[in-house]
Motif scaffolding. Structure first.
Motif, PDB file in Angstrom:
ATOM      1  N   SER A 284      -5.128   1.643  -2.179  1.00 47.59           N
ATOM      2  CA  SER A 284      -6.125   2.144  -1.239  1.00 47.59           C
ATOM      3  C   SER A 284      -6.454   3.601  -1.533  1.00 47.59           C
ATOM      4  O   SER A 284      -5.588   4.475  -1.506  1.00 47.59           O
ATOM      5  CB  SER A 284      -5.588   1.977   0.183  1.00 47.59           C
ATOM      6  OG  SER A 284      -6.016   3.020   1.009  1.00 47.59           O
TER       7      SER A 284
ATOM      8  N   GLN B 211       0.836  -1.206   0.000  1.00 45.48           N
ATOM      9  CA  GLN B 211       0.000   0.000   0.000  1.00 45.48           C
ATOM     10  C   GLN B 211       0.871   1.256   0.000  1.00 45.48           C
ATOM     11  O   GLN B 211       0.607   2.208  -0.730  1.00 45.48           O
ATOM     12  CB  GLN B 211      -0.899   0.019   1.234  1.00 45.48           C
ATOM     13  CG  GLN B 211      -2.109  -0.872   1.120  1.00 45.48           C
ATOM     14  CD  GLN B 211      -2.905  -0.911   2.414  1.00 45.48           C
ATOM     15  OE1 GLN B 211      -2.355  -0.709   3.503  1.00 45.48           O
ATOM     16  NE2 GLN B 211      -4.194  -1.183   2.313  1.00 45.48           N
TER      17      GLN B 211
ATOM     18  N   TYR C  67      -6.905  -4.879  -1.695  1.00 47.40           N
ATOM     19  CA  TYR C  67      -6.777  -3.699  -0.840  1.00 47.40           C
ATOM     20  C   TYR C  67      -5.474  -2.943  -1.080  1.00 47.40           C
ATOM     21  O   TYR C  67      -5.210  -1.941  -0.429  1.00 47.40           O
ATOM     22  CB  TYR C  67      -6.844  -4.102   0.633  1.00 47.40           C
ATOM     23  CG  TYR C  67      -8.164  -4.698   1.034  1.00 47.40           C
ATOM     24  CD1 TYR C  67      -9.224  -3.875   1.406  1.00 47.40           C
ATOM     25  CD2 TYR C  67      -8.361  -6.071   1.038  1.00 47.40           C
ATOM     26  CE1 TYR C  67     -10.438  -4.412   1.777  1.00 47.40           C
ATOM     27  CE2 TYR C  67      -9.581  -6.625   1.402  1.00 47.40           C
ATOM     28  CZ  TYR C  67     -10.611  -5.785   1.775  1.00 47.40           C
ATOM     29  OH  TYR C  67     -11.819  -6.322   2.135  1.00 47.40           O
TER      30      TYR C  67
END
Lengths: 278, 295
Positions: free
Chosen positions: A152, A88, A149
Motif C-alpha cells: 500500500s 500490509q 492491496y
C-alpha cells in the motif's frame, strides 16, 4: 449602546442560532440510520406505516440469516481484513525502512513510482488485474481479493514519514548494543511508530471492510464472498427481498465496524485525519 | 560487524527491503496500467476470429459511442452536483461543532457516522427511501398532498437522487479535515475580530476561509477522485439505468468487461479514466507546488 456592543450582541444571537442549526442538521443526518435501525426491529408493515410504539421483533434478523449466509460472509470479511492488514504491515514496514534509512541508488524514482498507486487504485484496473489473478489461479480466493492491496502506497508513505522523524542517535545506540538491520527496525523504529501503525490499521480495516467493486469481480462463491458483496446481492432490487429484512441484513453487516467505531471514536477520527497528510 | 547504512552495501539492502512491495506494485499497478494501453489497441476476439492489432480503431468507435458520452457527461454532473455541496456542508459542519455548544460529541458523531458505512449499505438504506409510493420520501411528500414519484426510475430524477445520497455520505468525511485545520488556528483571531467589531460573515469570508484554503484544495482533489472511483451504489440502486441515465464511467467499464465480455473496449475506456486521474494528479502537483498564499 456603542456600535461595538451591538455587534457583540449580534454575535451572541448568531451563536444561539447556529446551535439550533447544528442540531437540525445532526438530526437530519442521523435520521436515515435511525430509521433503518428502527425498521430492522419491527415487522415490515410498519416500515411503510411508521408507528413509534409498534411491537419489537427479531424476525427480520432471523429471516435475513436464513436467506443468506451472513455469518459466513462475516467470517470471510474478517479473514480478508486480518490477513491483508498483517501483510500490509510487514511489506510496508520493510519498504518504508528502505526509503527512510537506506539512501539507495534510484530511491527517489522508486518512491515516485510507489506514489502512483495513490492515484491509480487497483480497482481502477479491474480488467487487467482480473486477468493477472486468473493467470495466478487466484480467482475466487480470499488471497486474491487481498493481493493487489498488500503493497500500500499510503502505508509506505505514512511509515516513511514516521521512520524519518526517529532520532538517528537511537539507531546508533542500538547498533552499539549489537543490533543488526532487522534488530534496529524491530527494537527502535517500529515501537516509536506505534501511533502511526494504529492510525494506518484503522484506515485499512475500515477501507477493506467496506470495499466492494474488486471483491465483487474476484469472488463467485459463498466461501469467499465478503459482507459487502453478499449484501449487494441480497439487496439488489431484482432479489425482491422485503425492506425490513434488508435493513436487518445491512445492520448485521455494518455492526462490527460500527460498534468498533462507536467505542473508539477518537482513534478512528484521528486516523482518518492522518489519511489527510498525503 | 554490522553494516551501517552509509556503507556501499546500503544499495543492496535498500533494494532488498523494497523488493516485496516493488513486485506487488509492479504487478498490480504499473504493469496493468501499461497492459491496459496495449490492450486498447486490439480488437475483441472470439472463437472464430482471434484478437488482432487495430491501432486506434477502438478509440474511434468510442468517440462514436453515445453511451460513452452519456457516462462522461453523467460523471461531470455527478462531480458538479456532489463536490461543491459536500465541501460547503463540510465547512459549515466543522464551523458549527468547532465551538463549545450543547451536545457537541453527539453532533460530531451524527455528521461523521455515514462515512464509516460501506457505500453498499448506504445504497440499501436509501433504496427504500426512494422507492415509489411506499418509500419514506414519497410518504412524507404524501402528507403534504404530493403524488408518489419513481425517483430512481425517472431519468430526470435518478442522478440528483444519487447525488443527494452521496453528499450525505461524504460531507462528514470532509468535515474532519476542516475540523483539524480549524483547531490549528490561533484563538486570538476570533478575539481580535470581535474587538474590531467585524461581522461574523466578514470574519468568515476574510479570515477563516482564506486560512482554510490548503485544506479546501486537498479536499477538492479527494472529492474529484472519489467522484470517478465510487460506483458501488449503482450496483444496488440503478445498475446505471434507466437507459444509462445514472451510468458512470467506472461502472460502464465494469459492464463492458464483465457483462459484455469486451475487455478491449473496457481497456479503451480505462485509458480515458487513467487520463482523467493523471490530469487530477498534475493539477494537484502544480497547485500544491505553488502553494496557496494567505492574504
Amino acid at each position: 449602546m456603542s456600535q461595538a456592543e451591538i455587534k457583540r450582541r449580534h454575535w451572541t444571537f448568531l451563536e444561539a442560532l447556529e446551535t439550533v442549526a447544528a442540531w437540525f442538521v445532526a438530526i437530519l443526518w442521523i435520521a436515515p440510520l435511525l430509521y433503518a435501525f428502527w425498521a430492522a426491529f419491527h415487522a415490515s408493515e410498519y416500515a411503510i406505516h411508521f408507528e413509534l410504539f409498534a411491537p419489537l421483533t427479531l424476525e427480520n434478523f432471523r429471516e435475513a440469516l436464513s436467506q443468506a449466509p451472513f455469518l459466513r460472509y462475516g467470517f470471510n470479511t474478517f479473514v480478508l481484513v486480518t490477513m491483508l492488514l498483517a501483510s500490509q504491515l510487514v511489506i510496508c514496514t520493510l519498504a518504508a525502512y528502505a526509503f527512510a534509512r537506506y539512501n539507495f541508488a534510484g530511491s527517489n524514482i522508486a518512491f515516485s513510482l510507489v506514489l502512483v498507486q495513490l492515484m491509480i487504485a487497483p480497482e481502477i484496473l479491474i480488467v487487467e488485474n482480473y486477468s493477472t489473478l486468473a493467470k495466478l489461479n487466484l480467482i475466487d480466493t480470499i488471497t486474491g481479493i487481498g493481493l493487489p492491496y498488500m503493497a500500500s502506497a499510503f502505508g509506505i508513505f505514512l511509515l516513511r514519514q514516521a521512520f524519518k522523524s526517529t532520532p538517528k542517535e537511537l539507531e546508533e545506540a542500538a547498533r552499539l548494543e549489537g543490533c543488526g538491520m532487522f534488530g534496529i527496525l524491530w527494537r527502535v523504529y517500529v515501537p516509536l511508530a506505534r501511533p502511526i501503525y494504529l492510525a494506518y490499521g484503522l484506515v485499512s480495516i475500515s477501507h477493506h471492510w467496506n470495499n466492494f467493486l474488486w471483491p465483487l469481480v474476484v469472488t463467485n462463491s459463498v466461501e469467499t464472498r465478503p459482507l459487502t458483496v453478499g449484501l449487494g446481492i441480497f439487496g439488489a432490487p431484482e432479489s425482491g427481498v422485503d425492506w425490513s429484512i434488508i435493513s436487518a441484513a445491512t445492520l448485521l453487516s455494518v455492526a462490527p465496524l460500527l460498534i468498533a467505531f462507536l467505542l473508539f471514536q477518537r482513534q478512528f477520527i484521528q486516523s482518518f485525519m492522518h489519511s489527510g497528510i498525503k | 560487524m554490522h553494516q551501517s547504512p552509509s556503507n556501499a552495501m546500503r544499495h543492496v539492502y535498500g533494494w532488498l527491503l523494497l523488493t516485496p512491495a516493488a513486485i506487488l506494485l509492479i504487478a498490480f499497478t504499473h504493469f496493468p496500467t501499461l497492459a491496459t494501453i496495449y490492450e486498447s489497441s486490439f480488437s475483441k476476439g472470439n472463437l472464430i476470429r482471434p484478437s488482432r492489432f487495430i491501432g486506434i480503431t477502438n478509440y474511434e468507435s468510442m468517440l462514436e459511442d453515445p453511451i460513452f458520452w452519456k457516462v462522461l457527461i453523467n460523471n461531470f454532473w455527478f462531480a458538479v452536483g456532489t463536490i461543491p455541496a459536500s465541501v460547503a456542508l463540510a465547512i459549515a459542519m466543522a464551523l458549527l461543532v468547532n465551538r463549545a455548544l450543547p451536545g457537541r460529541p453527539f453532533l460530531r458523531l451524527a455528521y461523521f457516522t455515514p462515512t464509516i458505512l460501506p457505500m453498499i449499505a448506504v445504497a440499501n438504506i436509501w433504496l427504500f427511501f426512494y422507492s415509489p409510493d411506499i418509500g419514506l420520501i414519497d410518504q412524507i411528500l404524501g402528507w403534504f398532498g404530493f403524488p408518489g414519484h419513481n425517483w430512481l426510475g425517472d431519468p430526470a430524477t435518478v442522478l440528483p437522487a444519487i447525488i443527494v445520497m452521496t453528499i450525505w455520505k461524504e460531507a462528514g468525511f470532509f468535515m474532519i479535515f476542516y475540523l483539524a485545520a480549524l483547531q490549528n488556528l490561533p484563538p486570538e483571531l476570533e478575539e481580535a475580530a470581535k474587538l474590531e467589531g467585524a461581522s461574523r460573515w466578514y470574519y468568515f469570508r476574510r479570515v477563516i476561509f482564506p486560512l482554510l484554503m490548503p485544506t479546501t484544495l486537498f479536499v477538492l482533489i479527494n472529492a474529484v477522485l472519489n467522484s470517478f472511483k465510487l460506483v458501488d451504489h449503482l450496483f444496488v440502486l440503478t445498475k446505471g439505468g434507466p437507459n444509462n441515465a445514472s451510468n458512470l464511467l467506472l461502472y460502464y467499464i465494469y459492464e463492458n468487461a464483465f457483462s459484455y465480455f469486451d475487455t478491449n473496449y473496457a481497456a479503451t475506456l480505462t485509458v480515458v479514466l487513467l487520463a482523467i486521474l493523471a490530469v487530477v494528479a498534475l493539477a494537484q502537483f502544480f497547485l500544491f507546488d505553488r502553494r496557496i498564499h494567505y492574504r
